[in-house]
Design an enzyme around this catalytic site. Structure first.
Site, PDB file in Angstrom:
ATOM      1  N   HIS A  18       0.990  -1.230   0.034  1.00  0.00           N
ATOM      2  CA  HIS A  18       0.103   0.071   0.002  1.00  0.00           C
ATOM      3  C   HIS A  18       0.913   1.228   0.143  1.00  0.00           C
ATOM      4  CE1 HIS A  18      -3.852   2.126   1.747  1.00  0.00           C
ATOM      5  NE2 HIS A  18      -3.137   3.003   1.190  1.00  0.00           N
ATOM      6  N   GLU A  66      -2.669  -1.753  -3.069  1.00  0.00           N
ATOM      7  CA  GLU A  66      -3.822  -0.844  -2.375  1.00  0.00           C
ATOM      8  C   GLU A  66      -3.333   0.408  -2.489  1.00  0.00           C
ATOM      9  OE1 GLU A  66      -5.022  -4.163   1.125  1.00  0.00           O
ATOM     10  OE2 GLU A  66      -3.940  -2.365   1.596  1.00  0.00           O
ATOM     11  N   HIS A 118      -8.209  -5.955   7.199  1.00  0.00           N
ATOM     12  CA  HIS A 118      -8.088  -4.946   8.271  1.00  0.00           C
ATOM     13  C   HIS A 118      -8.091  -5.473   9.717  1.00  0.00           C
ATOM     14  CE1 HIS A 118      -6.738  -0.721   8.730  1.00  0.00           C
ATOM     15  NE2 HIS A 118      -7.420  -0.761  10.063  1.00  0.00           N
TER      16      HIS A 118
END
Length: 238
Positions: free
Chosen positions: A43, A70, A190
């Site tokens: 990410h 991401e 998450h």
């Protein structure tokens, strides 16, 4: 079986705290695949506080499984994803100053934006997923964006799991069933961990992939990266 994609951002965070190349993120990406992960997730953020844009370019050639990138879809991010031929892009709505992703897309308010970006990725042959919560209206409208998959934002599940795991997982089951009915693939991520992953995996239907970073890297400090990847993979066996 649900696939495990290992997010190696925290490896880069540790490296950046001292400069230099230790620990090496390319080696980490190589190793997690060798140890059984089904993919590697990164990410990159505009401030490059963990994974850097150059890291993404360096990691791409050694991916033997699946590369999931991401991020918030600004132009630099879009061009990066396309330039390395990522297998999947996961679009998140967090602004540059966000510490971590903490909400899913409002697919109604951002419908036009997402349609344009997803169309560009599809033209480039990149599978798309959008970070989303369990609001059923947002999932219904996700279809209209053209996305291939959704990634369920699982922090609320992880937070509520110690108190009442059945209640915690219930909205995610409903969301997954609706997404599947609408023809969407289902990812999740998450705050999933060795504590809560197995129950989530056993209860969420049609779960294609989970992306896990923070908890996995923390566990690896105690039991080693290889044993940790194996332990997380074992939670996904139904």
């Amino acid at each position: 079986m649900t696939k495990l994609s290992v997010n190696i951002n925290k490896i880069a965070t540790l490296r950046n705290s001292r400069g230099g190349v230790m620990p090496n993120v390319v080696k980490a990406a190589t190793d997690v695949q060798l140890f059984g992960a089904d993919g590697v997730t990164v990410h990159p953020r505009p401030d490059e506080r963990h994974i850097r844009y150059q890291d993404v370019r360096d990691i791409s050639p050694i991916i033997k499984t699946e590369f999931n990138i991401e991020g918030y879809p600004n132009r630099e991010f879009i061009d990066l994803v396309k330039s390395v031929n990522a297998h999947q892009v996961t679009l998140v709505p967090d602004p540059p100053e966000a510490l971590t992703s903490n909400a899913g897309w409002d697919t109604i308010a951002n419908k036009s934006l997402l349609q344009d970006i997803i169309a560009e990725f599809k033209e480039a042959g990149v599978r798309t997923s959008i970070f989303i919560d369990t609001d059923l209206k947002n999932i219904e409208n996700a279809v209209e964006t053209g996305t291939d998959r959704i990634e369920l934002y699982t922090e609320p599940y992880a937070t509520d799991y110690p108190n009442n795991k059945e209640a915690a997982v219930a909205p995610f089951v409903e969301a997954a069933n609706l997404a599947h009915k609408l023809g969407l693939g289902i990812n999740a991520g998450h705050d999933l961990s060795l504590e809560n992953l197995k129950f989530f995996s056993e209860n969420i239907p049609f779960l294609d992939e989970v992306s896990i970073g923070h908890a996995l890297i923390c566990d690896a400090l105690y039991i080693g990266l290889e044993e940790t990847v194996k332990a997380y993979k074992a939670q996904l066996v139904k």
